[in-house]
Design a protein around this motif. Structure first.
Motif, mmCIF file in Angstrom:
data_model
loop_
_atom_site.group_PDB
_atom_site.id
_atom_site.type_symbol
_atom_site.label_atom_id
_atom_site.label_comp_id
_atom_site.label_asym_id
_atom_site.label_seq_id
_atom_site.Cartn_x
_atom_site.Cartn_y
_atom_site.Cartn_z
ATOM 1 N N SER A 113 0.715 -1.212 0.064
ATOM 2 C CA SER A 113 -0.010 0.073 -0.077
ATOM 3 C C SER A 113 0.929 1.248 -0.102
ATOM 4 O O SER A 113 1.936 1.240 0.728
ATOM 5 C CB SER A 113 -0.822 0.010 1.336
ATOM 6 O OG SER A 113 -1.625 1.327 1.093
ATOM 7 N N HIS A 132 -8.912 5.322 -3.070
ATOM 8 C CA HIS A 132 -7.856 4.426 -3.647
ATOM 9 C C HIS A 132 -6.597 5.385 -3.915
ATOM 10 O O HIS A 132 -6.581 6.234 -4.786
ATOM 11 C CB HIS A 132 -8.269 3.687 -4.627
ATOM 12 C CG HIS A 132 -7.055 2.679 -5.413
ATOM 13 N ND1 HIS A 132 -6.660 1.544 -4.550
ATOM 14 C CD2 HIS A 132 -6.502 2.746 -6.643
ATOM 15 C CE1 HIS A 132 -5.748 1.204 -5.470
ATOM 16 N NE2 HIS A 132 -5.727 1.632 -6.506
ATOM 17 N N LYS A 189 -3.042 5.643 -5.843
ATOM 18 C CA LYS A 189 -2.066 5.026 -6.871
ATOM 19 C C LYS A 189 -1.123 6.090 -7.593
ATOM 20 O O LYS A 189 -1.542 7.164 -7.519
ATOM 21 C CB LYS A 189 -3.083 4.111 -7.862
ATOM 22 C CG LYS A 189 -3.967 5.131 -8.677
ATOM 23 C CD LYS A 189 -4.738 4.286 -9.866
ATOM 24 C CE LYS A 189 -3.920 3.871 -10.780
ATOM 25 N NZ LYS A 189 -3.637 5.027 -11.588
ATOM 26 N N LEU A 200 -5.279 0.494 -13.014
ATOM 27 C CA LEU A 200 -6.296 0.856 -11.908
ATOM 28 C C LEU A 200 -6.612 -0.858 -11.555
ATOM 29 O O LEU A 200 -6.857 -1.580 -12.800
ATOM 30 C CB LEU A 200 -7.609 1.576 -12.060
ATOM 31 C CG LEU A 200 -8.405 1.910 -11.097
ATOM 32 C CD1 LEU A 200 -7.896 2.400 -9.964
ATOM 33 C CD2 LEU A 200 -9.753 2.678 -11.556
ATOM 34 N N GLN A 231 -4.502 10.085 -7.824
ATOM 35 C CA GLN A 231 -3.400 9.609 -8.553
ATOM 36 C C GLN A 231 -2.562 10.714 -8.207
ATOM 37 O O GLN A 231 -2.582 11.749 -7.996
ATOM 38 C CB GLN A 231 -3.874 9.769 -10.046
ATOM 39 C CG GLN A 231 -4.854 8.740 -10.421
ATOM 40 C CD GLN A 231 -5.045 8.561 -11.808
ATOM 41 O OE1 GLN A 231 -4.167 8.768 -12.515
ATOM 42 N NE2 GLN A 231 -6.262 8.267 -12.633
#
Length: 519
Positions: free
Chosen positions: A369, A465, A467, A473, A486
Motif C-alpha cells: 500500500s 484508492h 495509486k 487501476l 493519482q
C-alpha cells in the motif's frame, strides 16, 4: 428560415391570432399542414417529434389540468403532449426560457407555403370605418355653410351687391377681406352641443352592439379550487381569533365567574344551595379542624411516627383499652415499618464517559500500500507523499494508531485518528469511522461488522484508492464507489492539489452522513 416551432413561440409571446383553415395552420403569410412535424423531440423517443397541431392544442388548453387535457385531446383525436415534456415546453413557448433541451436543431424541417390574402382579409377592417350617406353628407355641408355665413356649394361669393369704395378697395378686395373674416370666425365659434351628443350616442350604440351583448352573455367567472380556497369574500381572521380567545380565556379561568352565595335570596320552602366541598391544600390546614369526624375521636393532625407502643396506647380512649392486646399485636406489626424507615442515600453512580467525536480513518496494513502507519501523517497532514522505505530509513517507528491534526482556514486544527487494524474497534468506534483506503481485494474487509460486504461498506463509509499515474487501476476498484487519487512518482509539487481532493470529498460525506462528528 422560419420553422413552425419558432413561429408558434413568437405568436404565443406576442398574443397574435393563429388561424386554422382547411387543415392548415396559418401564421401571417406562412402556412403549414396541421400534421407537420416540429423539431421538439417526444420524451422517451429518439427521433420522433411533436406535430404543430399537438403543440397548438396544448396552448389553447393550457389552463386545464393534465388528466383533463389528455381526455379532451383523445376525444378530439389530437395527439397529446406527454407529462414530462409539459413543463419545459410551456416555459419555452411562453418565452420564459430561450431554449429547451428537447429541441433538435438538426432535424429536417418542412418548407412553409405562402398564403395569399383573400377578399375577406382585405375587407376585414371595413366594418370599423364609418359609412356616410350622400344625402346626409350634403345636408351637413349645407348646415356648416349656413352657420359660417356661406352659401351652399356651387355658388360663389356674391359681388353684385358690392361696389367699389375706392380705387384700392375694389369689389374683389372686399370679397377677399370678407372671406378672411369668415375663416377667422370658424376658429372662434364653438361646436354645436348637439354634435357632441350625437357622437356620444354613436359610441354608446357601438358599445351596446349585438356582438358585445353576445360576448357578455357568455362570460362566466373563472373559479378553480385555488380561487375558492382564497375566499376573497370572507374573512376568517375574526372567527378564528374569537375561537382562540375563548379557548385562551377558558384555560386562564376567565370564564369561571365566582358566585357570591351571600347575595342569593332564599325564599321560604326553598333550601339554600349547598356549599361546594372544601378543597384540600397541604399549605392551608386550618380549615380542616372544622371537618366533622362522624363522632370518632380522631386527631387529624396527630402522628405516631417516632413513638413507642406504650405512649401510643396511653393516648387511646378508655373504651379501646380493653382491646389493647389486639391493638398491640397490630401495632407491633406496623410500628417497626414506621420507626425503621430511614432515608437511604441514592446509590452511587459512576459518571458516564463522554463519547468521543474524533473521526477515524482506516488504512491498509499491506506492505504494498502507498499509505501506511509510517507515512500517513506526512500524506494526510502535510499533503506530501513520502514513501514507506524513506520513513523507515529515517528511523521512524510504527505505531498502532496515529493522531493527525488537519489545518483548516482561520488557524483551526481538527484531529483525525488513523489506524490499520480495524479488529480493535468497538461498536462505538465503528460509528466514528468515516473513510477507508482500499487496495482492491475483498479480503481487506474480512471481519468488518457489515454483512453486505464492500458494497454496503462503501455506501456508508467514504472509500479512497491511492495509486501512481503509471500503474493500471484494479478491476474491483473500478466497480466500487471509490474516489481514486493519482500521484506522480517524481513530481512532488503536484501532491498537494491531488491530496486536497481527499479532504473535499471527505467533508461532503461527513456533512451528509456523520454531521455529529468533529470536522
Amino acid at each position: 428560415m422560419a420553422d413552425p416551432l419558432s413561429l408558434l413561440r413568437q405568436y404565443s409571446m406576442q398574443r397574435k391570432q393563429i388561424i386554422e383553415r382547411d387543415n392548415n395552420i396559418i401564421f401571417g403569410e406562412f402556412s403549414w399542414p396541421k400534421t407537420v412535424k416540429t423539431n421538439y423531440i417526444i420524451y422517451g423517443t429518439t427521433k420522433e417529434y411533436y406535430t404543430l397541431e399537438c403543440l397548438l392544442y396544448l396552448l389553447k388548453n393550457i389552463n386545464l389540468q393534465h388528466p383533463v387535457y389528455v381526455r379532451q385531446a383523445v376525444n378530439d383525436d389530437v395527439p397529446i403532449v406527454r407529462r414530462p415534456d409539459r413543463k419545459e415546453l410551456l416555459l419555452y413557448l411562453r418565452g420564459e426560457t430561450n431554449s429547451a433541451p428537447s429541441i433538435d436543431k438538426s432535424a429536417p424541417l418542412e418548407m412553409p407555403t405562402q398564403v395569399k390574402r383573400t377578399a375577406d382579409d382585405t375587407l376585414e377592417g371595413s366594418h370599423k370605418k364609418p359609412r356616410f350617406d350622400d344625402a346626409a353628407s350634403q345636408k351637413l355641408k349645407d348646415q356648416l355653410a349656413m352657420k359660417y355665413g356661406q352659401k351652399p356649394e356651387g355658388s360663389s361669393i356674391g359681388t353684385g351687391i358690392l361696389k367699389d369704395l375706392s380705387e384700392e378697395l375694389t369689389t374683389n378686395k372686399i370679397a377677399e377681406i370678407k372671406k378672411k373674416m369668415l375663416t377667422h370666425r370658424r376658429t372662434r365659434i364653438k361646436g354645436d352641443p348637439g354634435e357632441d351628443a350625437d357622437r356620444a350616442m354613436a359610441s354608446f350604440a357601438d358599445m351596446e352592439s349585438d356582438k358585445t351583448k353576445e360576448i357578455r352573455s357568455r362570460e362566466r367567472q373563472w373559479r378553480t379550487r385555488v380561487t375558492i380556497l382564497q375566499s376573497n369574500g370572507k374573512i376568517f381572521s375574526k372567527n378564528v381569533m374569537a375561537i382562540l380567545n375563548s379557548v385562551k380565556a377558558r384555560e386562564e379561568g376567565r370564564n369561571a365567574k365566582p358566585v357570591d352565595h351571600s347575595t342569593l335570596n332564599t325564599r321560604p320552602g326553598i333550601t339554600a344551595p349547598s356549599q361546594p366541598p372544601v378543597r384540600y391544600d397541604r399549605y392551608g390546614q386550618e380549615h380542616l379542624q372544622s371537618v366533622p369526624t362522624e363522632g370518632f375521636n380522631i386527631d387529624t393532625t396527630g402522628s405516631y411516627a417516632g413513638q413507642s407502643l406504650k405512649s401510643t396506647l396511653s393516648r387511646l380512649p378508655d373504651i379501646n383499652v380493653k382491646q389493647a392486646p389486639l391493638h398491640a399485636a397490630q401495632m407491633n406489626r406496623q410500628t417497626p415499618a414506621v420507626t425503621t424507615v430511614k432515608q437511604m442515600p441514592p446509590p452511587s453512580q459512576k459518571p458516564t464517559k463522554k463519547a468521543s467525536r474524533t473521526p477515524i480513518i482506516i488504512i491498509p496494513s499491506a506492505p504494498k500500500s502507498l499509505i501506511s502507519m509510517l507515512n500517513a501523517k506526512e500524506i494526510l497532514e502535510e499533503l506530501k507523499y513520502v514513501s514507506t522505505e524513506d520513513r523507515r530509513a529515517a528511523g521512524a517507528k510504527r505505531e498502532n494508531d496515529v493522531l493527525i491534526q488537519r489545518r483548516k482556514e482561520g488557524g483551526l486544527t481538527v484531529p483525525y485518528r488513523i489506524i490499520d487494524n480495524p479488529g480493535r474497534l468497538t461498536n462505538a468506534d465503528w460509528e466514528r469511522v468515516v473513510a477507508v483506503f482500499v487496495m482492491g481485494q475483498a479480503w481487506q474487509f474480512k471481519g468488518w461488522p457489515f454483512p453486505g460486504g464492500p458494497v454496503e461498506i462503501l455506501s456508508k463509509i467514504a472509500g479512497f484508492h491511492l495509486k501512481f499515474t503509471e500503474i493500471n487501476l484494479e478491476k474491483n476498484v473500478e466497480n466500487w464507489a471509490v474516489t481514486v487519487i493519482q500521484l506522480s512518482r517524481s513530481k512532488r509539487h503536484l501532491d498537494r492539489a491531488a491530496l486536497l481532493t481527499f479532504w473535499e470529498r471527505l467533508d461532503k460525506h461527513m456533512i451528509k452522513n456523520k454531521p455529529h462528528l468533529r470536522f
